[in-house]
Design a protein around this motif. Structure first.
Motif, PDB file in Angstrom:
ATOM      1  N   SER A  98       0.589 -13.059  -4.832  1.00 49.21           N
ATOM      2  CA  SER A  98       0.818 -12.492  -6.163  1.00 49.21           C
ATOM      3  C   SER A  98       2.179 -11.817  -6.288  1.00 49.21           C
ATOM      4  CB  SER A  98      -0.279 -11.469  -6.482  1.00 49.21           C
ATOM      5  OG  SER A  98      -0.293 -10.432  -5.509  1.00 49.21           O
ATOM      6  N   ASN A 104      -4.175 -19.610  -9.250  1.00 44.71           N
ATOM      7  CA  ASN A 104      -3.276 -19.807 -10.389  1.00 44.71           C
ATOM      8  C   ASN A 104      -3.576 -21.116 -11.111  1.00 44.71           C
ATOM      9  OD1 ASN A 104      -0.719 -17.906 -10.879  1.00 44.71           O
ATOM     10  ND2 ASN A 104      -1.282 -17.770  -8.724  1.00 44.71           N
ATOM     11  N   ASP A 141      -3.775 -15.997   2.169  1.00 42.35           N
ATOM     12  CA  ASP A 141      -3.688 -15.331   0.861  1.00 42.35           C
ATOM     13  C   ASP A 141      -2.831 -16.145  -0.101  1.00 42.35           C
ATOM     14  OD1 ASP A 141      -3.752 -12.492  -0.748  1.00 42.35           O
ATOM     15  OD2 ASP A 141      -1.784 -13.446  -0.915  1.00 42.35           O
ATOM     16  N   ASN A 144      -4.221 -17.863  -3.440  1.00 39.59           N
ATOM     17  CA  ASN A 144      -3.604 -17.463  -4.703  1.00 39.59           C
ATOM     18  C   ASN A 144      -3.031 -18.661  -5.452  1.00 39.59           C
ATOM     19  OD1 ASN A 144      -0.730 -16.488  -6.019  1.00 39.59           O
ATOM     20  ND2 ASN A 144      -2.398 -15.042  -6.422  1.00 39.59           N
ATOM     21  N   SER A 204      -8.847 -14.959  -3.397  1.00 35.52           N
ATOM     22  CA  SER A 204      -8.007 -14.543  -4.514  1.00 35.52           C
ATOM     23  C   SER A 204      -8.842 -14.570  -5.787  1.00 35.52           C
ATOM     24  CB  SER A 204      -6.804 -15.489  -4.661  1.00 35.52           C
ATOM     25  OG  SER A 204      -5.901 -15.028  -5.656  1.00 35.52           O
ATOM     26  N   LYS A 232       2.214 -11.531   0.106  1.00 40.93           N
ATOM     27  CA  LYS A 232       1.114 -11.710  -0.841  1.00 40.93           C
ATOM     28  C   LYS A 232       1.496 -12.785  -1.853  1.00 40.93           C
ATOM     29  CE  LYS A 232      -2.005  -9.145  -1.549  1.00 40.93           C
ATOM     30  NZ  LYS A 232      -3.443  -9.262  -1.165  1.00 40.93           N
TER      31      LYS A 232
END
Length: 201
Positions: free
Chosen positions: A48, A168, A160, A164, A8, A46
């Motif tokens: 995101s 973040n 993923d 991610n 990511s 995902k």
């Protein structure tokens, strides 16, 4: 066991993270079935694209299933520059993070045959084939490295979300504090472990 891999971010986004998630294919499929049944999600999972609450639920399912992950994290502000003063390339950093995350797993497999499945979406297939070959060389006779379309791999999609989540946190996004609270118990139990990358070999 299978190690599912996905990344990511990127240096242009402030950080890159790479998750190597250990799950059986059956456990990954069961997590997806339950998650999709409850949330109604269609299409690719995902990190995101899901809400913080959905993320918390997915990671709870992952933890309950006995999933574990190593996540290699590189932050732009703490990453050493090349000898000529330039930043490492995206590909060089990707390779270093992949080697770190997967490399942390190999001593822990106990000689058990392990497959490593890598998302094929970030780079040209020819480039990724070299990455796969390097991982295969590290696995030797103990397993098989392969590339997979994330849309068709339950485990890669879970990787993923984990990559991610750490991305973040690394870039201190508006959701970072809540995500940090979600994964805090998994960091404490070492279900998720983080390896910081400060230089590219």
């Amino acid at each position: 066991m299978t190690i599912y891999c996905d990344e990511s971010g990127g240096l242009n986004a402030g950080a890159m993270t790479f998750a190597a998630v250990m799950l059986t294919p059956e456990a990954a499929a069961d997590i997806h079935k339950r998650f999709r049944g409850v949330t109604g999600l269609r299409g690719e999972l995902k990190g995101s694209r899901i809400s913080v609450v959905e993320r918390a639920y997915l990671l709870e399912l992952f933890d309950r299933a006995g999933g574990r992950a190593w996540v290699a994290v590189a932050e732009r502000d703490t990453l050493a520059k090349n000898a000529d003063g330039t930043m490492p390339s995206d590909l060089a950093l990707y390779g270093a993070l992949l080697n770190s995350a997967v490399g942390h797993w190999l001593p822990e497999t106990g000689g058990v045959c392990t497959d490593v499945v890598i998302d094929d979406g970030r780079y040209d297939p020819k480039i990724l084939s070299h990455v796969r070959a390097e991982i295969q060389a590290g696995l030797g006779q103990w397993g098989r490295a392969s590339l997979a379309d994330s849309k068709r791999s339950d485990g890669v999609q879970i990787a993923d979300v984990i990559a991610n989540s750490l991305f973040n946190i690394a870039v201190k996004s508006p959701r970072a504090a809540r995500i940090e609270r979600i994964i805090e118990p998994m960091l404490a139990s070492k279900a998720i472990r983080v390896a910081e990358q400060t230089r590219v070999p």
